[in-house]
Design an enzyme around this catalytic site. Structure first.
Site, mmCIF file in Angstrom:
data_model
loop_
_atom_site.group_PDB
_atom_site.id
_atom_site.type_symbol
_atom_site.label_atom_id
_atom_site.label_comp_id
_atom_site.label_asym_id
_atom_site.label_seq_id
_atom_site.Cartn_x
_atom_site.Cartn_y
_atom_site.Cartn_z
ATOM 1 N N GLY A 1 80.940 50.091 45.570
ATOM 2 C CA GLY A 1 80.792 51.386 46.231
ATOM 3 C C GLY A 1 81.535 52.494 45.492
ATOM 4 O O GLY A 1 82.354 52.239 44.606
ATOM 5 N N THR A 2 81.253 53.728 45.904
ATOM 6 C CA THR A 2 81.815 54.882 45.191
ATOM 7 C C THR A 2 83.338 54.963 45.365
ATOM 8 O O THR A 2 84.046 55.386 44.452
ATOM 9 C CB THR A 2 81.167 56.191 45.683
ATOM 10 N N ARG B 1 65.924 51.773 39.949
ATOM 11 C CA ARG B 1 64.623 52.449 40.051
ATOM 12 C C ARG B 1 64.132 53.064 38.730
ATOM 13 O O ARG B 1 62.985 53.489 38.638
ATOM 14 C CB ARG B 1 64.668 53.516 41.150
ATOM 15 N N ASN C 1 59.435 61.829 -7.838
ATOM 16 C CA ASN C 1 60.888 61.990 -7.888
ATOM 17 C C ASN C 1 61.636 60.668 -7.818
ATOM 18 O O ASN C 1 62.838 60.632 -7.990
ATOM 19 C CB ASN C 1 61.356 62.908 -6.749
ATOM 20 N N TYR C 2 60.925 59.592 -7.599
ATOM 21 C CA TYR C 2 61.583 58.320 -7.301
ATOM 22 C C TYR C 2 61.061 57.269 -8.260
ATOM 23 O O TYR C 2 59.846 57.035 -8.354
ATOM 24 C CB TYR C 2 61.247 57.944 -5.850
ATOM 25 N N ASN D 1 53.298 79.025 -8.893
ATOM 26 C CA ASN D 1 52.140 78.616 -8.103
ATOM 27 C C ASN D 1 51.936 77.121 -8.330
ATOM 28 O O ASN D 1 51.700 76.679 -9.449
ATOM 29 C CB ASN D 1 50.909 79.420 -8.540
ATOM 30 N N ARG E 1 45.857 64.726 -20.326
ATOM 31 C CA ARG E 1 44.803 63.975 -19.651
ATOM 32 C C ARG E 1 43.754 63.695 -20.710
ATOM 33 O O ARG E 1 43.785 64.298 -21.793
ATOM 34 C CB ARG E 1 44.211 64.781 -18.494
ATOM 35 N N GLU F 1 77.215 58.626 56.043
ATOM 36 C CA GLU F 1 76.120 58.180 55.184
ATOM 37 C C GLU F 1 74.845 58.003 56.003
ATOM 38 O O GLU F 1 74.903 57.665 57.191
ATOM 39 C CB GLU F 1 76.493 56.863 54.498
ATOM 40 N N TYR G 1 53.133 67.686 -2.679
ATOM 41 C CA TYR G 1 54.468 67.165 -2.375
ATOM 42 C C TYR G 1 55.487 67.752 -3.338
ATOM 43 O O TYR G 1 55.318 67.693 -4.559
ATOM 44 C CB TYR G 1 54.490 65.634 -2.475
HETATM 45 C C1 UD1 Z 1 76.539 59.136 47.431
HETATM 46 C C2 UD1 Z 1 77.401 59.600 48.610
HETATM 47 C C3 UD1 Z 1 76.534 60.453 49.532
HETATM 48 C C4 UD1 Z 1 75.951 61.624 48.757
HETATM 49 C C5 UD1 Z 1 75.185 61.123 47.554
HETATM 50 C C6 UD1 Z 1 74.777 62.278 46.697
HETATM 51 C C7 UD1 Z 1 78.985 57.807 48.974
HETATM 52 C C8 UD1 Z 1 79.350 56.649 49.829
HETATM 53 N N1 UD1 Z 1 77.869 58.463 49.325
HETATM 54 O O1 UD1 Z 1 75.543 58.295 47.976
HETATM 55 O O2 UD1 Z 1 77.318 60.939 50.591
HETATM 56 O O3 UD1 Z 1 75.106 62.392 49.588
HETATM 57 O O4 UD1 Z 1 76.009 60.259 46.762
HETATM 58 O O5 UD1 Z 1 73.935 61.850 45.671
HETATM 59 O O6 UD1 Z 1 79.703 58.135 48.054
HETATM 60 N N2 UD1 Z 1 78.541 54.258 41.573
HETATM 61 C C9 UD1 Z 1 79.496 53.535 40.895
HETATM 62 N N3 UD1 Z 1 79.962 52.396 41.452
HETATM 63 C C10 UD1 Z 1 79.534 51.949 42.649
HETATM 64 C C11 UD1 Z 1 78.563 52.694 43.348
HETATM 65 C C12 UD1 Z 1 78.077 53.865 42.785
HETATM 66 O O7 UD1 Z 1 79.905 53.905 39.804
HETATM 67 O O8 UD1 Z 1 80.024 50.902 43.086
HETATM 68 C C13 UD1 Z 1 78.030 55.496 40.971
HETATM 69 C C14 UD1 Z 1 76.547 55.467 40.723
HETATM 70 O O9 UD1 Z 1 76.276 54.964 39.434
HETATM 71 C C15 UD1 Z 1 76.197 56.935 40.848
HETATM 72 C C16 UD1 Z 1 77.207 57.478 41.840
HETATM 73 O O10 UD1 Z 1 78.265 56.540 41.876
HETATM 74 O O11 UD1 Z 1 76.383 57.604 39.626
HETATM 75 C C17 UD1 Z 1 76.641 57.643 43.249
HETATM 76 O O12 UD1 Z 1 76.194 56.385 43.688
HETATM 77 P P1 UD1 Z 1 74.903 56.251 44.565
HETATM 78 O O13 UD1 Z 1 74.689 54.825 44.900
HETATM 79 O O14 UD1 Z 1 73.783 56.993 43.962
HETATM 80 O O15 UD1 Z 1 75.404 57.006 45.873
HETATM 81 P P2 UD1 Z 1 74.567 57.313 47.139
HETATM 82 O O16 UD1 Z 1 74.395 56.082 47.917
HETATM 83 O O17 UD1 Z 1 73.367 58.061 46.751
#
Ligand code: UD1
Ligand code: CA
Length: 483
Positions: A99-100, A29, A412-413, A403, A466, A176, A392
């Site tokens: 995923g996280t 985004r 200078n250059y 003054n 001059r 989630e 300058y």
């Molecule tokens: C996550 C939490 C959610 C929380 C929210 C807060 C999980 C499953 N959910 O959701 O409960 O309310 O954050 O903002 O954890 N990232 C990685 N690798 C990945 C996925 C994400 O490094 O595979 C990083 C992203 O770059 C980001 C952070 O983890 O910095 C959070 O990821 P994001 O996708 O924003 O999490 P949410 O779905 O918002």
């Protein structure tokens, strides 16, 4: 910054702190080629704010998980790695991003078992170290501690599910948004994305994650279920300061958080006695130190490291970077000062601008006057020297009370090398002169207007170079031929 009195990672519970920063996500985004966490807030990349906070926790190790834009992010942070760093910064790659939970799984091999792991996000820049210390205290080296917050509109966030219905029972799960039941979506308490957890337990729980959920991702938040199943208490540290958990997903959010952060900074300056004409039109992108009775008009930007002495007044629309401005100096509107690495120093009671430009190495003594459209670079001006209009001064050493006339320049250059111009005390340089360096204009000397001076001049002398003025009497002006 890190408290040097403590050994790395030490805290109330005694366990070392290791920080994991998740930054592998795409940041779609932002609609930008630049990786999201390298976008700047208050002049500094988002991820650097987070690393700075980790440093404030006295972290033993900071593990940054990268994926999208990994090499660019790692290259950008090179100055913090190895011997330069105050802590051990490690990069871990997550490919692909599942995923996280999967992200933190990648970090597990570099996390020691004896630590408390604090999980942060690279796109949540304004969490305060104090808040995290309180979270770590909740973890106490034993428990799973979650940073939570009540949102009027928690859409998109993981919800904190508690036992009972009064919102104070013990935490049983994070659900989630996409997996939540309609009832769970009514919960206002949200998971901030930040937790503190004993490393040994975290590793066990990470190994049990699956991706059987609405998004087909490995959710870090699922470890809450495992903690509950294992009889490990889950403690929520609930805060009410939304700025500290605000994440950046879009340019709009970035600008909004920037404004909120700047406004908070502006208020703190005003509480300390700084008089800001308008706190909504004031930006600090670095560190600003103000002595008592400083006044700052609207639309000023301070970058890098700036110090303002007692009673300094800054006019509207000035940009000031890496400079120290001594007591009583006045910077008139539209002045641009940038000391970069060399710095700029403005002496006590000096008057600068309007429309002046001070570049690196400008070192101005007390009561120096630099007027409109005057540029000064790598030059020392002693007490009371004046260059008031359109001039300058580069690589010059200027004595007291000199003054320096309108339109004059130091050449200078020579096209290959820079040379110094020395203008001794009490010299007057006439308007529109060119001083071809290297040379010295002797003390008390005068240079006639519009002279091109190529050799040093003796003290006390008038130097004019001059064409002599000549008048031809009754000179007939050419007239246009007829036909
Ligand atoms: C996550 C939490 C959610 C929380 C929210 C807060 C999980 C499953 N959910 O959701 O409960 O309310 O954050 O903002 O954890 N990232 C990685 N690798 C990945 C996925 C994400 O490094 O595979 C990083 C992203 O770059 C980001 C952070 O983890 O910095 C959070 O990821 P994001 O996708 O924003 O999490 P949410 O779905 O918002
Ligand atoms: Ca997501």
């Amino acid at each position: 910054m890190a408290n040097n009195l403590k050994s790395p990672g030490e805290n109330a519970s005694g366990a070392p702190v290791d920080v994991v920063i998740m930054a592998a996500g795409k940041g779609t985004r932002m609609k930008s080629r630049l990786p999201k966490v390298l976008h700047r807030l208050a002049g500094r990349a988002l991820v650097r704010h987070v690393i700075h906070t980790a440093a404030g926790l006295n972290a033993r190790r900071v593990v940054l998980i990268t994926g999208h834009g990994a090499s660019e992010i790692e290259a950008n942070l090179q100055d913090l790695t190895g011997a330069n760093g105050r802590f051990d910064l490690e990069f871990v790659r997550q490919e692909p991003q599942l995923g996280t939970g999967h992200a933190v799984q990648q970090a597990a091999p570099v996390l020691a078992d004896d630590g408390i792991v604090v999980v942060l996000s690279g796109d949540v820049p304004l969490t305060q170290a104090d808040t995290l210390r309180a979270l770590i205290a909740q973890c106490a080296g034993e428990y799973l501690a979650l940073l939570t917050i009540d949102f009027a509109d928690p859409t998109g966030y993981g919800r904190i599910v508690r036992q009972g219905s009064d919102g104070h029972g013990s935490v049983t799960a994070i659900v989630e948004q996409k997996d939540a039941t309609p009832e769970q979506r009514q919960i206002h308490e949200a998971y901030s994305g930040i937790m503190a957890v004993p490393a040994r337990r975290l590793k066990g729980w990470l190994a049990r994650l699956d991706n059987h959920n609405a998004q087909g991702e490995y959710y870090l938040t699922d470890i809450v279920k495992f903690a509950v199943a294992d009889g490990v208490p889950v403690r929520a540290h609930r805060i009410d300061d939304a700025l500290q958990v605000a994440g950046i997903n879009s340019p709009v959010q970035l600008a909004e958080l920037e404004r909120a952060h700047q406004l908070r900074g502006a208020r703190a300056f005003m509480e300390q006695g700084v008089r800001l004409a308008d706190p909504a039109r004031f930006d600090v992108r670095g560190t600003l130190e103000c002595a008592p009775d400083v006044e700052i008009d609207v639309n000023c930007v301070f970058e890098g490291c700036v110090t303002l002495g007692e009673g300094v007044r800054i006019g509207a629309n000035c940009v000031i970077a890496n400079a120290s401005i001594a007591a009583g100096a006045v910077i008139h509107p539209f002045t641009h000062i940038d000391g970069e690495k060399l710095g700029v120093r403005v002496g006590e009671g000096a008057l600068i601008g309007p429309f002046a430009r001070l570049r690196p190495g400008a070192d101005l003594g007390p009561e120096v006057h630099i007027g409109n459209f005057v540029e000064v670079k790598n030059s020392t001006l002693a007490k009371g020297a004046k260059a008031n209009h359109l001039a300058y001064l580069g690589d010059a050493t200027v004595g007291e009370r000199v003054n320096y006339g309108a339109g004059s320049i130091t050449a200078n250059y020579d096209g290959a090398n820079k040379h110094r111009t020395v203008i001794e005390a009490d010299v007057h340089i006439g308007s529109n002169s060119v001083l071809v360096a290297p040379l010295t204009i002797g003390a008390g000397g005068t240079v006639g207007a519009s002279s091109t001076v190529t050799k040093s001049t003796p003290p006390g002398a008038l130097t004019v170079s001059r064409g002599r003025q000549a008048s031809i009497a009754n000179w007939p002006r050419p007239v246009k031929k007829k036909g």
